[in-house]
Design a protein around this motif. Structure first.
Motif, PDB file in Angstrom:
ATOM      1  N   GLY A 106       0.811  -1.207   0.000  1.00 62.62           N
ATOM      2  CA  GLY A 106       0.000   0.000   0.000  1.00 62.62           C
ATOM      3  C   GLY A 106       0.847   1.260   0.000  1.00 62.62           C
ATOM      4  N   THR A 107       1.936   1.245   0.775  1.00 63.97           N
ATOM      5  CA  THR A 107       2.836   2.396   0.816  1.00 63.97           C
ATOM      6  C   THR A 107       3.483   2.611  -0.539  1.00 63.97           C
ATOM      7  N   ARG A 108       3.873   1.528  -1.175  1.00 70.49           N
ATOM      8  CA  ARG A 108       4.444   1.613  -2.521  1.00 70.49           C
ATOM      9  C   ARG A 108       3.419   2.192  -3.494  1.00 70.49           C
ATOM     10  N   TRP A 109       2.192   1.715  -3.413  1.00 68.72           N
ATOM     11  CA  TRP A 109       1.117   2.147  -4.308  1.00 68.72           C
ATOM     12  C   TRP A 109       0.858   3.640  -4.166  1.00 68.72           C
ATOM     13  N   LEU A 110       0.772   4.119  -2.929  1.00 68.70           N
ATOM     14  CA  LEU A 110       0.559   5.549  -2.700  1.00 68.70           C
ATOM     15  C   LEU A 110       1.739   6.364  -3.210  1.00 68.70           C
ATOM     16  N   SER A 111       2.949   5.879  -2.961  1.00 67.17           N
ATOM     17  CA  SER A 111       4.148   6.590  -3.412  1.00 67.17           C
ATOM     18  C   SER A 111       4.186   6.688  -4.924  1.00 67.17           C
ATOM     19  N   ALA A 112       3.731   5.642  -5.589  1.00 63.48           N
ATOM     20  CA  ALA A 112       3.729   5.629  -7.052  1.00 63.48           C
ATOM     21  C   ALA A 112       2.805   6.698  -7.630  1.00 63.48           C
ATOM     22  N   PHE A 113       1.807   7.097  -6.866  1.00 67.75           N
ATOM     23  CA  PHE A 113       0.882   8.120  -7.340  1.00 67.75           C
ATOM     24  C   PHE A 113       1.188   9.493  -6.732  1.00 67.75           C
ATOM     25  N   GLY A 114       2.392   9.640  -6.200  1.00 71.17           N
ATOM     26  CA  GLY A 114       2.830  10.947  -5.740  1.00 71.17           C
ATOM     27  C   GLY A 114       2.441  11.330  -4.333  1.00 71.17           C
ATOM     28  N   PHE A 115       1.926  10.382  -3.545  1.00 69.86           N
ATOM     29  CA  PHE A 115       1.567  10.671  -2.164  1.00 69.86           C
ATOM     30  C   PHE A 115       2.746  10.356  -1.233  1.00 69.86           C
ATOM     31  N   GLY A 152     -13.918  16.392   2.376  1.00 67.81           N
ATOM     32  CA  GLY A 152     -12.961  17.097   1.528  1.00 67.81           C
ATOM     33  C   GLY A 152     -12.203  16.226   0.555  1.00 67.81           C
ATOM     34  N   ALA A 153     -12.514  14.938   0.483  1.00 73.25           N
ATOM     35  CA  ALA A 153     -11.752  14.041  -0.397  1.00 73.25           C
ATOM     36  C   ALA A 153     -12.628  12.971  -1.017  1.00 73.25           C
ATOM     37  N   ARG A 154     -12.335  12.670  -2.292  1.00 69.87           N
ATOM     38  CA  ARG A 154     -12.939  11.528  -2.975  1.00 69.87           C
ATOM     39  C   ARG A 154     -11.888  10.927  -3.886  1.00 69.87           C
ATOM     40  N   LEU A 155     -11.625   9.617  -3.708  1.00 64.90           N
ATOM     41  CA  LEU A 155     -10.670   8.903  -4.537  1.00 64.90           C
ATOM     42  C   LEU A 155     -11.331   7.646  -5.068  1.00 64.90           C
ATOM     43  N   ALA A 156     -11.018   7.292  -6.308  1.00 64.36           N
ATOM     44  CA  ALA A 156     -11.599   6.098  -6.924  1.00 64.36           C
ATOM     45  C   ALA A 156     -10.519   5.361  -7.704  1.00 64.36           C
ATOM     46  N   THR A 157     -10.633   4.042  -7.751  1.00 64.07           N
ATOM     47  CA  THR A 157      -9.669   3.237  -8.500  1.00 64.07           C
ATOM     48  C   THR A 157     -10.335   2.001  -9.085  1.00 64.07           C
ATOM     49  N   ASP A 158      -9.790   1.580 -10.221  1.00 60.53           N
ATOM     50  CA  ASP A 158     -10.234   0.315 -10.817  1.00 60.53           C
ATOM     51  C   ASP A 158      -9.195  -0.773 -10.546  1.00 60.53           C
ATOM     52  N   GLY A 159      -8.215  -0.457  -9.696  1.00 61.63           N
ATOM     53  CA  GLY A 159      -7.151  -1.394  -9.377  1.00 61.63           C
ATOM     54  C   GLY A 159      -5.865  -1.089 -10.103  1.00 61.63           C
ATOM     55  N   ARG A 160      -5.961  -0.307 -11.180  1.00 56.78           N
ATOM     56  CA  ARG A 160      -4.775   0.037 -11.976  1.00 56.78           C
ATOM     57  C   ARG A 160      -4.563   1.554 -12.056  1.00 56.78           C
ATOM     58  N   GLN A 161      -5.652   2.285 -12.184  1.00 55.91           N
ATOM     59  CA  GLN A 161      -5.576   3.741 -12.249  1.00 55.91           C
ATOM     60  C   GLN A 161      -6.238   4.344 -11.015  1.00 55.91           C
ATOM     61  N   ALA A 168     -18.162   2.790  -8.817  1.00 57.65           N
ATOM     62  CA  ALA A 168     -17.861   4.208  -8.675  1.00 57.65           C
ATOM     63  C   ALA A 168     -17.454   4.813 -10.011  1.00 57.65           C
ATOM     64  N   GLU A 169     -17.632   6.127 -10.127  1.00 56.75           N
ATOM     65  CA  GLU A 169     -17.207   6.854 -11.315  1.00 56.75           C
ATOM     66  C   GLU A 169     -15.719   7.194 -11.199  1.00 56.75           C
ATOM     67  N   MET A 170     -15.013   7.170 -12.336  1.00 55.47           N
ATOM     68  CA  MET A 170     -13.586   7.484 -12.375  1.00 55.47           C
ATOM     69  C   MET A 170     -13.404   8.867 -13.005  1.00 55.47           C
ATOM     70  N   GLU A 171     -13.054   9.865 -12.175  1.00 56.29           N
ATOM     71  CA  GLU A 171     -12.838  11.225 -12.655  1.00 56.29           C
ATOM     72  C   GLU A 171     -11.602  11.819 -11.981  1.00 56.29           C
ATOM     73  N   GLY A 172     -10.736  12.488 -12.786  1.00 59.48           N
ATOM     74  CA  GLY A 172      -9.549  13.134 -12.239  1.00 59.48           C
ATOM     75  C   GLY A 172      -8.377  12.177 -12.098  1.00 59.48           C
ATOM     76  N   ARG A 173      -7.991  11.530 -13.179  1.00 58.82           N
ATOM     77  CA  ARG A 173      -6.966  10.487 -13.121  1.00 58.82           C
ATOM     78  C   ARG A 173      -5.562  11.023 -12.835  1.00 58.82           C
ATOM     79  N   ARG A 174      -4.786  10.238 -12.078  1.00 58.35           N
ATOM     80  CA  ARG A 174      -3.376  10.529 -11.819  1.00 58.35           C
ATOM     81  C   ARG A 174      -2.522   9.487 -12.509  1.00 58.35           C
ATOM     82  N   GLU A 175      -1.364   9.922 -13.024  1.00 54.01           N
ATOM     83  CA  GLU A 175      -0.456   8.993 -13.672  1.00 54.01           C
ATOM     84  C   GLU A 175       0.566   8.475 -12.658  1.00 54.01           C
ATOM     85  N   PRO A 176       0.863   7.164 -12.658  1.00 52.63           N
ATOM     86  CA  PRO A 176       1.833   6.605 -11.712  1.00 52.63           C
ATOM     87  C   PRO A 176       3.270   6.982 -12.062  1.00 52.63           C
TER      88      PRO A 176
END
Length: 216
Positions: free
Chosen positions: A32-41, A133-142, A166-174
């Protein structure tokens, strides 16, 4: 300092284990830490915050009392996002059947978000997490993010709601690498060092160059 995602995952796993988490949960925390780091968190910093917050606290005290309850809560009114997230992934079918799973008093909610990925892949539909103040969505890859910086870095939320589909809006690149402040790396290292067994007289004598010899 800039680190590869493999380095971040390895350090996170040792740190989580050093903090007393089971091997299985330590592996999940590291992924999970790796996953968050990959998306800039700041995944490493958030994990260090949580390990310090729950240090020496029995896991049962920060775990959901019942997964069949309408609202999940922990005995201490401070639920671990790692345990809550792992429980969510295990309850993926229940999430789809009910539409939502609501959790109360969750620490550092962003650390629960990576577990949505496993649930989304298992269900075949995107999963979302929402708190004030937050909404995040994922399909497992994005990953899609709609949130303020303050909400993303919250150390506690009164309510965390997961929903599917869930709807996917506001995508981040890994990313392939991530910046980890030296202080956060040092905090994880301090927990990781707990996994090293203390030296004994026998182990010292067996160490390289430390054996006794009568050959002068």
């Amino acid at each position: 300092m800039r680190h590869s995602l493999n380095e971040i995952e390895a350090m996170s796993k040792r740190a989580a284990r050093g903090a007393g988490l089971s091997w299985g949960l330590s592996e999940e925390a590291a992924k999970g830490t790796r996953w968050l780091s990959a998306f800039g968190f700041p995944g490493a910093g958030l994990l260090a915050d949580l390990l310090e917050m729950n240090d020496r606290i029995p896991s049962i005290d920060v775990s959901p009392v019942s997964l069949s309850a309408e609202i999940w809560h922990a005995p201490t009114r401070r639920m671990s996002p790692l345990i809550a997230g792992a429980s969510l992934s295990d309850s993926a079918v229940r999430l789809l059947d009910r539409g939502t799973i609501v959790m109360e008093n969750v620490s550092i909610p962003l650390l629960a978000v990576p577990f949505m990925g496993g649930a989304a892949l298992r269900l075949g539909v995107p999963v979302a997490a929402e708190w004030d103040g937050a909404r995040l969505a994922t399909d497992g890859r994005q990953l899609c993010v709609q949130a303020s910086p303050e909400a993303l870095n919250a150390d506690h939320v009164a309510k965390l709601v997961f929903s599917a589909p869930a709807e996917m809006e506001g995508r981040r690149e890994p990313l392939l690498r991530a910046d980890v402040p030296d202080n956060d790396w040092d905090r994880l290292s301090a927990f990781a060092h707990r996994t090293f067994a203390p030296a004994t007289e026998e182990s010292r004598l067996r160490g390289a160059g430390a054996g006794l010899s009568d050959n002068d």
